[in-house]
Design an enzyme around this catalytic site. Structure first.
Site, PDB file in Angstrom:
ATOM      1  N   LYS A 186     -24.164 -13.185 -46.931  1.00 41.72           N
ATOM      2  CA  LYS A 186     -24.891 -12.890 -45.982  1.00 41.72           C
ATOM      3  C   LYS A 186     -26.044 -11.913 -46.710  1.00 41.72           C
ATOM      4  O   LYS A 186     -25.918 -10.707 -46.372  1.00 41.72           O
ATOM      5  CB  LYS A 186     -24.477 -12.151 -44.626  1.00 41.72           C
TER       6      LYS A 186
HETATM    7  N1  PMP Z   1     -27.115 -18.473 -39.748  1.00 43.42           N
HETATM    8  C1  PMP Z   1     -27.919 -17.553 -40.350  1.00 43.42           C
HETATM    9  C2  PMP Z   1     -28.876 -17.734 -41.405  1.00 43.42           C
HETATM   10  C3  PMP Z   1     -27.957 -16.177 -39.618  1.00 43.42           C
HETATM   11  O1  PMP Z   1     -28.489 -15.366 -40.053  1.00 43.42           O
HETATM   12  C4  PMP Z   1     -26.790 -16.240 -38.515  1.00 43.42           C
HETATM   13  C5  PMP Z   1     -26.774 -14.945 -37.857  1.00 43.42           C
HETATM   14  N2  PMP Z   1     -25.781 -14.008 -38.575  1.00 43.42           N
HETATM   15  C6  PMP Z   1     -26.100 -17.130 -38.339  1.00 43.42           C
HETATM   16  C7  PMP Z   1     -26.097 -18.410 -38.918  1.00 43.42           C
HETATM   17  C8  PMP Z   1     -24.961 -17.157 -37.099  1.00 43.42           C
HETATM   18  O2  PMP Z   1     -23.860 -16.291 -37.876  1.00 43.42           O
HETATM   19  P1  PMP Z   1     -22.991 -15.701 -36.650  1.00 43.42           P
HETATM   20  O3  PMP Z   1     -22.476 -16.475 -35.663  1.00 43.42           O
HETATM   21  O4  PMP Z   1     -21.870 -14.867 -37.574  1.00 43.42           O
HETATM   22  O5  PMP Z   1     -23.872 -14.646 -36.367  1.00 43.42           O
END
Ligand code: PMP
Length: 365
Positions: A186
């Protein structure tokens, strides 16, 4: 100021720093070369106080994201959680949340936790013009630093999207390709791509009927207002991966529901579709399987979206948000579907402490 303190561990600032002093140097490497990774974590108001949803899993992903970029911190996920809980307490977020909610100033406030690990800058250099700031592409000379902020946020894609279903588009911006920037991490760099897709959605108004276009054109030529009824105002983009298959939303993972006779099949792109492996995605796969649904991780062609019975987004901020139209085409009945709502109810029930925390996902502050 939204909260009193931000936790910082940088070269020049350590500890709970007052909001207005929580700054970094403009020559920090991250600002120039996107050398940072981050998380978004949610704290829910429950009857037993604020509960952090899968906090350790988020911090593990943060540490792994950093590792991919060869950044190492001297703290593990448990250490991060201790600081986060202390930060929430120091900012008195439970009382602040109750107050703004009682006053009606926020509809569905929650605690949003934003940790960032990044390449910083040693700003206390001696006063000497021959000292060259470490500002080349090479990040290895720069210190790895981090901070954690916690503040209140409201529904990410809007209350209307949750109640009626979100209108979305397929972005013209392809999602980051394999072996370019790592989708698995991320990284802040991923969001250069995601922002383009998000802005495209925000600046698009979609027509669903060709006669509305003709009416608009005619009215515009006469300088009048057109009588069009079915405009869609997208709140998010779905991005396709480099192969042209569905990847994810700009800030959410995606699920597609198909009714096949009495069976319901739920599809979601696999981790090799250039997605961020979402913590919510993982929670939803677990919940859906426990509810008896078949969940299949597979490549999804764009056109499968248009003929789906239901589609929904998942994410920390978006939770489970139903999608009612894609590119102006109605999905199913054009309203939140029953499978989506059932899964959403279960997810939100667990996260808010109203249903049993049978997977051990909550950590109380
Ligand atoms: N994809 C992207 C590009 C994101 O930014 C997020 C948000 N963090 C998610 C998926 C969902 O991830 P999570 O469920 O861990 O928040």
């Amino acid at each position: 100021m939204a909260t009193r303190y931000i936790y910082m561990n940088t070269f020049s600032k350590k500890g709970f720093i007052p909001w207005e002093e929580a700054t970094i140097h403009v020559l920090s490497h991250v600002i120039h070369y996107a050398s940072g990774v981050f998380e978004g974590i949610r704290g829910y108001r429950t009857d037993n106080g604020i509960a952090i949803f899968r906090g350790k899993d988020h911090y593990r992903r943060l540490i792994n994201s950093a590792k991919i970029y060869r950044m190492f911190v001297d703290i593990d996920e448990e250490g991060f959680m201790e600081i986060t809980k202390e930060l929430i307490r120091k900012n008195d977020l439970q009382n602040v949340l109750d107050k703004v909610k009682a006053e009606g100033r926020m509809k569905n406030p929650f605690v949003y936790i934003r940790p960032v690990i990044f390449r910083g800058f040693i700003s206390e250099e001696p006063d000497d013009p021959v000292i060259q700031p470490p500002l080349g592409v090479n990040p290895l000379k720069n210190p790895t630093e981090y901070f954690i902020a916690a503040f209140l946020w409201d529904d990410y894609l809007g209350e209307k999207a949750i109640k009626e279903g979100a209108d979305v588009i397929t972005s013209s911006w392809t999602r980051i390709a394999p072996n370019t920037v790592p989708a698995f991490a991320k990284g802040v760099a991923n969001y250069a791509n995601a922002q383009l897709a998000k802005m495209e959605a925000e600046l698009t108004v979609v027509l669903t009927d060709y006669k509305d276009k003709l009416a608009l054109k005619k009215a515009s030529e006469k300088g009048e207002l057109a009588d069009v009824s079915n405009l869609r105002f997208p709140v998010e983009s779905i991005q396709l991966n480099a192969e042209g298959y569905v990847s994810e939303g700009a800030g959410e993972n995606i699920f597609v529901v198909k009714y096949e006779g009495k069976n319901v099949k739920i599809y979601t792109p696999p981790i090799y579709a250039s997605i961020l492996p979402g913590i919510t995605r993982d929670s939803i796969i677990t919940i859906a399987r426990d509810l008896g649904y078949e969940v299949i991780e597979t490549m999804i062609p764009r056109e499968m979206l248009y003929v789906a019975d239901e589609i929904f987004f998942t994410g920390t901020a978006a939770e489970v948000t139903p999608i009612r139209s894609v590119d102006g085409i109605s999905i199913g009945k054009g309203e939140p579907g029953e499978v989506t709502l059932r899964i959403r109810e279960e997810y939100v029930g667990i996260a808010t402490g109203k249903k049993e925390d049978r997977y051990g996902w909550l950590e109380y502050v």
